[in-house]
Design a protein around this motif. Structure first.
Motif, PDB file in Angstrom:
ATOM      1  N   LEU A 200      -0.568 -28.270  71.165  1.00  0.00           N
ATOM      2  CA  LEU A 200      -0.183 -28.461  69.768  1.00  0.00           C
ATOM      3  C   LEU A 200       0.746 -27.304  69.408  1.00  0.00           C
ATOM      4  CD1 LEU A 200      -0.497 -30.006  67.106  1.00  0.00           C
ATOM      5  CD2 LEU A 200      -2.545 -28.641  66.648  1.00  0.00           C
ATOM      6  N   VAL A 201       1.982 -27.636  69.083  1.00  0.00           N
ATOM      7  CA  VAL A 201       3.020 -26.634  68.856  1.00  0.00           C
ATOM      8  C   VAL A 201       3.124 -26.252  67.380  1.00  0.00           C
ATOM      9  CG1 VAL A 201       5.508 -26.204  69.028  1.00  0.00           C
ATOM     10  CG2 VAL A 201       4.339 -27.450  70.842  1.00  0.00           C
ATOM     11  N   HIS A 202       2.977 -27.244  66.488  1.00  0.00           N
ATOM     12  CA  HIS A 202       3.239 -27.013  65.057  1.00  0.00           C
ATOM     13  C   HIS A 202       2.491 -28.046  64.232  1.00  0.00           C
ATOM     14  CE1 HIS A 202       5.699 -26.265  61.434  1.00  0.00           C
ATOM     15  NE2 HIS A 202       5.784 -27.573  61.323  1.00  0.00           N
ATOM     16  N   THR A 203       1.948 -27.615  63.117  1.00  0.00           N
ATOM     17  CA  THR A 203       1.371 -28.561  62.151  1.00  0.00           C
ATOM     18  C   THR A 203       1.906 -28.230  60.775  1.00  0.00           C
ATOM     19  OG1 THR A 203      -0.580 -27.192  61.758  1.00  0.00           O
ATOM     20  CG2 THR A 203      -0.785 -28.916  63.416  1.00  0.00           C
TER      21      THR A 203
ATOM     22  N   GLY B 238       6.400 -36.050  83.364  1.00  0.00           N
ATOM     23  CA  GLY B 238       6.924 -34.700  83.158  1.00  0.00           C
ATOM     24  C   GLY B 238       6.546 -34.180  81.792  1.00  0.00           C
ATOM     25  N   GLU B 239       7.350 -33.256  81.282  1.00  0.00           N
ATOM     26  CA  GLU B 239       7.066 -32.690  79.960  1.00  0.00           C
ATOM     27  C   GLU B 239       7.822 -33.465  78.889  1.00  0.00           C
ATOM     28  OE1 GLU B 239       6.690 -28.289  78.840  1.00  0.00           O
ATOM     29  OE2 GLU B 239       8.655 -28.857  78.056  1.00  0.00           O
ATOM     30  N   GLN B 240       7.113 -33.822  77.842  1.00  0.00           N
ATOM     31  CA  GLN B 240       7.713 -34.525  76.714  1.00  0.00           C
ATOM     32  C   GLN B 240       7.279 -33.824  75.422  1.00  0.00           C
ATOM     33  OE1 GLN B 240       5.917 -38.325  77.899  1.00  0.00           O
ATOM     34  NE2 GLN B 240       7.995 -39.125  77.992  1.00  0.00           N
ATOM     35  N   ILE B 241       8.037 -34.052  74.370  1.00  0.00           N
ATOM     36  CA  ILE B 241       7.708 -33.490  73.058  1.00  0.00           C
ATOM     37  C   ILE B 241       7.560 -34.645  72.080  1.00  0.00           C
ATOM     38  CG2 ILE B 241      10.160 -33.096  72.491  1.00  0.00           C
ATOM     39  CD1 ILE B 241       7.812 -30.449  71.427  1.00  0.00           C
ATOM     40  N   PHE B 242       6.552 -34.559  71.221  1.00  0.00           N
ATOM     41  CA  PHE B 242       6.244 -35.633  70.277  1.00  0.00           C
ATOM     42  C   PHE B 242       6.070 -35.089  68.867  1.00  0.00           C
ATOM     43  CE2 PHE B 242       4.836 -37.272  74.318  1.00  0.00           C
ATOM     44  CZ  PHE B 242       5.180 -38.609  74.282  1.00  0.00           C
ATOM     45  N   ILE B 243       6.306 -35.955  67.919  1.00  0.00           N
ATOM     46  CA  ILE B 243       5.978 -35.676  66.529  1.00  0.00           C
ATOM     47  C   ILE B 243       5.145 -36.858  66.045  1.00  0.00           C
ATOM     48  CG2 ILE B 243       8.134 -36.681  65.655  1.00  0.00           C
ATOM     49  CD1 ILE B 243       7.976 -34.487  63.393  1.00  0.00           C
TER      50      ILE B 243
ATOM     51  N   ASP C 262      20.698 -26.809  72.939  1.00  0.00           N
ATOM     52  CA  ASP C 262      21.966 -26.092  72.748  1.00  0.00           C
ATOM     53  C   ASP C 262      21.714 -24.947  71.759  1.00  0.00           C
ATOM     54  OD1 ASP C 262      24.468 -25.192  71.926  1.00  0.00           O
ATOM     55  OD2 ASP C 262      25.316 -27.203  71.738  1.00  0.00           O
ATOM     56  N   ASN C 263      21.799 -23.720  72.253  1.00  0.00           N
ATOM     57  CA  ASN C 263      21.508 -22.549  71.409  1.00  0.00           C
ATOM     58  C   ASN C 263      22.511 -22.334  70.284  1.00  0.00           C
ATOM     59  OD1 ASN C 263      19.154 -21.798  72.690  1.00  0.00           O
ATOM     60  ND2 ASN C 263      20.234 -20.575  74.213  1.00  0.00           N
ATOM     61  N   SER C 264      23.688 -22.977  70.368  1.00  0.00           N
ATOM     62  CA  SER C 264      24.688 -22.778  69.315  1.00  0.00           C
ATOM     63  C   SER C 264      24.370 -23.593  68.059  1.00  0.00           C
ATOM     64  CB  SER C 264      26.082 -23.123  69.834  1.00  0.00           C
ATOM     65  OG  SER C 264      26.205 -24.523  70.036  1.00  0.00           O
ATOM     66  N   ILE C 265      23.410 -24.520  68.149  1.00  0.00           N
ATOM     67  CA  ILE C 265      23.040 -25.318  66.974  1.00  0.00           C
ATOM     68  C   ILE C 265      22.147 -24.472  66.078  1.00  0.00           C
ATOM     69  CG2 ILE C 265      21.805 -27.363  66.144  1.00  0.00           C
ATOM     70  CD1 ILE C 265      22.599 -28.726  68.820  1.00  0.00           C
TER      71      ILE C 265
ATOM     72  N   ILE D 103      11.911 -25.743  64.993  1.00  0.00           N
ATOM     73  CA  ILE D 103      10.756 -25.052  65.557  1.00  0.00           C
ATOM     74  C   ILE D 103      11.107 -24.580  66.963  1.00  0.00           C
ATOM     75  CG2 ILE D 103       8.349 -25.331  66.294  1.00  0.00           C
ATOM     76  CD1 ILE D 103       8.385 -27.843  64.395  1.00  0.00           C
ATOM     77  N   THR D 104      10.834 -23.332  67.252  1.00  0.00           N
ATOM     78  CA  THR D 104      10.969 -22.851  68.624  1.00  0.00           C
ATOM     79  C   THR D 104       9.708 -23.266  69.372  1.00  0.00           C
ATOM     80  OG1 THR D 104      12.331 -20.993  67.943  1.00  0.00           O
ATOM     81  CG2 THR D 104      11.242 -20.819  70.098  1.00  0.00           C
ATOM     82  N   VAL D 105       9.880 -24.043  70.423  1.00  0.00           N
ATOM     83  CA  VAL D 105       8.743 -24.562  71.187  1.00  0.00           C
ATOM     84  C   VAL D 105       8.351 -23.560  72.260  1.00  0.00           C
ATOM     85  CG1 VAL D 105       7.927 -26.445  72.644  1.00  0.00           C
ATOM     86  CG2 VAL D 105       9.359 -26.937  70.658  1.00  0.00           C
ATOM     87  N   GLU D 106       9.316 -23.191  73.085  1.00  0.00           N
ATOM     88  CA  GLU D 106       9.108 -22.141  74.093  1.00  0.00           C
ATOM     89  C   GLU D 106      10.461 -21.782  74.672  1.00  0.00           C
ATOM     90  OE1 GLU D 106       6.726 -23.376  77.432  1.00  0.00           O
ATOM     91  OE2 GLU D 106       7.814 -25.244  77.640  1.00  0.00           O
ATOM     92  N   GLY D 107      10.659 -20.511  74.945  1.00  0.00           N
ATOM     93  CA  GLY D 107      11.933 -20.068  75.494  1.00  0.00           C
ATOM     94  C   GLY D 107      13.078 -20.526  74.621  1.00  0.00           C
ATOM     95  N   GLU D 108      14.022 -21.251  75.231  1.00  0.00           N
ATOM     96  CA  GLU D 108      15.174 -21.743  74.483  1.00  0.00           C
ATOM     97  C   GLU D 108      14.992 -23.178  73.995  1.00  0.00           C
ATOM     98  OE1 GLU D 108      18.740 -21.010  76.712  1.00  0.00           O
ATOM     99  OE2 GLU D 108      18.385 -18.854  76.737  1.00  0.00           O
ATOM    100  N   LYS D 109      13.838 -23.765  74.262  1.00  0.00           N
ATOM    101  CA  LYS D 109      13.576 -25.137  73.819  1.00  0.00           C
ATOM    102  C   LYS D 109      13.181 -25.117  72.343  1.00  0.00           C
ATOM    103  CE  LYS D 109      11.974 -26.812  78.282  1.00  0.00           C
ATOM    104  NZ  LYS D 109      10.798 -27.263  79.037  1.00  0.00           N
TER     105      LYS D 109
END
Length: 176
Positions: free
Chosen positions: A47-50, A71-76, A118-121, A134-140
């Motif tokens: 759980l990354v964010h609530t 693999g790894e996926q992200i959900f909302i 993309d870090n420029s966004i 939200i920063t999930v981890e590292g640059e993600k």
């Protein structure tokens, strides 16, 4: 004697009612995740964010990562409390490092979301609504915006000030 029994019984009921603890959103979320995926091997989630009371009182948004056979996926996901119980209403997901830009929930509330690699966004907008990033981890990173409007344009803003309209996920393209 009857009066003492009645008083004792009432105190017992008050004690029991006081002991009943309402389930928190996070307790509900973890319970549901364990139940939904109890048969899966090599499955984990984080759980990354609530955000509680995201659209109105007694609702919630959860952003979470899954590690599964794809693999790894992200959900909302969006939740509402009905009759004092949490109810899972709708979910959207994405994968990192794919052509996937964003998706939206097709029922109210319209929640637009997507991964950012993309870090420029520096900003994202769904129509007029600024997104939470939200920063999930590292640059993600992952963004979401709640809009009262269905089918809005999604725009990114980069560090250099350039703006770009980005396209929605083409699910058929991803499957090919």
């Amino acid at each position: 004697m009857k009066k003492k029994i009645i008083v004792g019984f009432l105190l017992y009921i008050v004690f029991l009612v006081g002991c009943l603890k309402e389930q928190t959103f996070e307790e509900f979320f973890h319970q549901e995740m364990k139940e939904m995926h109890k048969e899966e091997e090599n499955y984990s989630y984080t759980l990354v964010h609530t955000e509680l009371n995201a659209v109105h009182e007694d609702d919630a948004i959860a952003v979470f990562k899954e590690h599964n056979n794809r693999g790894e996926q992200i959900f909302i996901a969006y939740f509402e409390k009905q009759d004092n119980q949490w109810v899972w209403k709708q979910t959207r997901g994405a994968e990192w490092n794919t052509p996937v830009k964003w998706s939206s929930m097709h029922q109210t509330p319209y929640i637009y979301s997507g991964p950012i690699s993309d870090n420029s966004i520096i900003e994202v907008y769904a129509g007029e609504e600024p997104a939470k990033i939200i920063t999930v981890e590292g640059e993600k990173r992952f963004w979401y915006a709640i809009s009262p409007v269905k089918n809005v344009e999604v725009m990114i803003v980069k560090e250099d000030g350039t703006k770009e309209i980005i396209e929605e996920i083409d699910h058929g393209e991803i499957q090919n």
